[in-house]
Motif scaffolding. Structure first.
Motif, PDB file in Angstrom:
ATOM      1  N   GLY A   1       0.811  -1.211   0.000  1.00 42.05           N
ATOM      2  CA  GLY A   1       0.000   0.000   0.000  1.00 42.05           C
ATOM      3  C   GLY A   1       0.843   1.259   0.000  1.00 42.05           C
ATOM      4  N   ALA A   2       1.982   1.223   0.714  1.00 45.01           N
ATOM      5  CA  ALA A   2       2.869   2.389   0.749  1.00 45.01           C
ATOM      6  C   ALA A   2       3.449   2.663  -0.636  1.00 45.01           C
ATOM      7  CB  ALA A   2       3.983   2.170   1.764  1.00 45.01           C
TER       8      ALA A   2
ATOM      9  N   PHE B   1       4.104  10.782   3.294  1.00 47.65           N
ATOM     10  CA  PHE B   1       2.700  10.491   3.568  1.00 47.65           C
ATOM     11  C   PHE B   1       2.509   9.016   3.894  1.00 47.65           C
ATOM     12  CE2 PHE B   1      -1.699   9.624   2.065  1.00 47.65           C
ATOM     13  CZ  PHE B   1      -2.395  10.505   2.884  1.00 47.65           C
ATOM     14  N   ALA B   2       3.110   8.143   3.101  1.00 42.20           N
ATOM     15  CA  ALA B   2       2.986   6.702   3.353  1.00 42.20           C
ATOM     16  C   ALA B   2       3.615   6.329   4.696  1.00 42.20           C
ATOM     17  CB  ALA B   2       3.642   5.913   2.215  1.00 42.20           C
TER      18      ALA B   2
ATOM     19  N   LEU C   1       1.674   4.664   7.782  1.00 44.79           N
ATOM     20  CA  LEU C   1       2.106   3.377   8.321  1.00 44.79           C
ATOM     21  C   LEU C   1       2.342   3.451   9.824  1.00 44.79           C
ATOM     22  CD1 LEU C   1       4.513   2.075   5.533  1.00 44.79           C
ATOM     23  CD2 LEU C   1       2.291   1.145   6.172  1.00 44.79           C
ATOM     24  N   VAL C   2       2.836   4.582  10.305  1.00 46.44           N
ATOM     25  CA  VAL C   2       3.111   4.723  11.737  1.00 46.44           C
ATOM     26  C   VAL C   2       1.845   5.106  12.502  1.00 46.44           C
ATOM     27  CG1 VAL C   2       4.379   6.104  13.432  1.00 46.44           C
ATOM     28  CG2 VAL C   2       5.542   5.273  11.396  1.00 46.44           C
TER      29      VAL C   2
ATOM     30  N   TRP D   1      -3.273  14.222   7.615  1.00 45.58           N
ATOM     31  CA  TRP D   1      -1.920  13.690   7.357  1.00 45.58           C
ATOM     32  C   TRP D   1      -1.337  14.299   6.091  1.00 45.58           C
ATOM     33  CZ3 TRP D   1      -0.783  12.673  11.806  1.00 45.58           C
ATOM     34  CH2 TRP D   1      -1.480  11.806  12.642  1.00 45.58           C
ATOM     35  N   GLY D   2      -2.182  14.655   5.131  1.00 43.34           N
ATOM     36  CA  GLY D   2      -1.699  15.380   3.966  1.00 43.34           C
ATOM     37  C   GLY D   2      -1.181  16.755   4.338  1.00 43.34           C
ATOM     38  N   ALA D   3      -1.874  17.429   5.268  1.00 45.61           N
ATOM     39  CA  ALA D   3      -1.418  18.744   5.731  1.00 45.61           C
ATOM     40  C   ALA D   3      -0.080  18.630   6.457  1.00 45.61           C
ATOM     41  CB  ALA D   3      -2.469  19.370   6.645  1.00 45.61           C
ATOM     42  N   VAL D   4       0.052  17.623   7.298  1.00 46.49           N
ATOM     43  CA  VAL D   4       1.328  17.412   8.004  1.00 46.49           C
ATOM     44  C   VAL D   4       2.441  17.158   6.987  1.00 46.49           C
ATOM     45  CG1 VAL D   4       2.565  15.837   9.565  1.00 46.49           C
ATOM     46  CG2 VAL D   4       0.255  16.609  10.139  1.00 46.49           C
ATOM     47  N   THR D   5       2.147  16.346   5.981  1.00 44.98           N
ATOM     48  CA  THR D   5       3.132  16.088   4.926  1.00 44.98           C
ATOM     49  C   THR D   5       3.502  17.366   4.197  1.00 44.98           C
ATOM     50  OG1 THR D   5       2.266  13.852   4.627  1.00 44.98           O
ATOM     51  CG2 THR D   5       3.555  14.770   2.822  1.00 44.98           C
TER      52      THR D   5
END
Length: 142
Positions: free
Chosen positions: A10-11, A59-60, A64-65, A83-87
């Motif tokens: 998936g990653a 992002f992956a 995953l974490v 998580w997209g914003a953090v990325t």
């Protein structure tokens, strides 16, 4: 087929989605509408595929974490956007020169642009995973 988009497989798919989204999506918009004559940059598709690759890896890794007990299609869209914003913030911070260390208006603008584009890419990744999961869950026609 339940866990088709979890773990390393998936990653890898997530990184490919981000490279295609940033390269063809955002690069195509830049090439077609913003800079059709190539005065700012010449090859937007490849120029934006590089941050797409780096952002996709980040992002992956974050998914995953942070979401280790869920496959990517089970993550709520709001959290995919988060998580997209953090990325995007992390990707934008990578543009600040290490030697100088100043946060110039250009670097702050890049953080904002990377964050906005990464939120869209995170949402797109979540939507893509849901669409494919629904497609794979359909009963086979005889």
């Amino acid at each position: 087929m339940k866990n088709w988009i979890s773990g390393i497989r998936g990653a890898i798919l997530m990184v490919v989605l981000w490279v295609i989204g940033w390269g063809l999506g955002y690069g195509g918009i830049m090439e077609a509408f913003v800079d059709p004559d190539g005065k700012i940059g010449d090859v937007w598709l490849t120029m934006l595929a590089v941050p797409g690759f780096i952002g996709g890896v980040m992002f992956a890794a974050i998914l995953l974490v942070a979401e280790r007990r869920k496959s990517f299609n089970e993550i709520p869209l709001a959290r995919s956007a988060l998580w997209g914003a953090v990325t995007g913030i992390l990707l934008g911070l990578l543009t600040i020169p290490a030697e100088i260390g100043d946060v110039s208006p250009g670097a702050a603008g890049m953080i904002g642009i990377a964050t906005a584009l990464s939120i869209i890419a995170g949402l797109g990744s979540g939507i893509f995973c849901r669409i494919v999961e629904r497609y794979l869950a359909r009963p086979a026609a005889d």
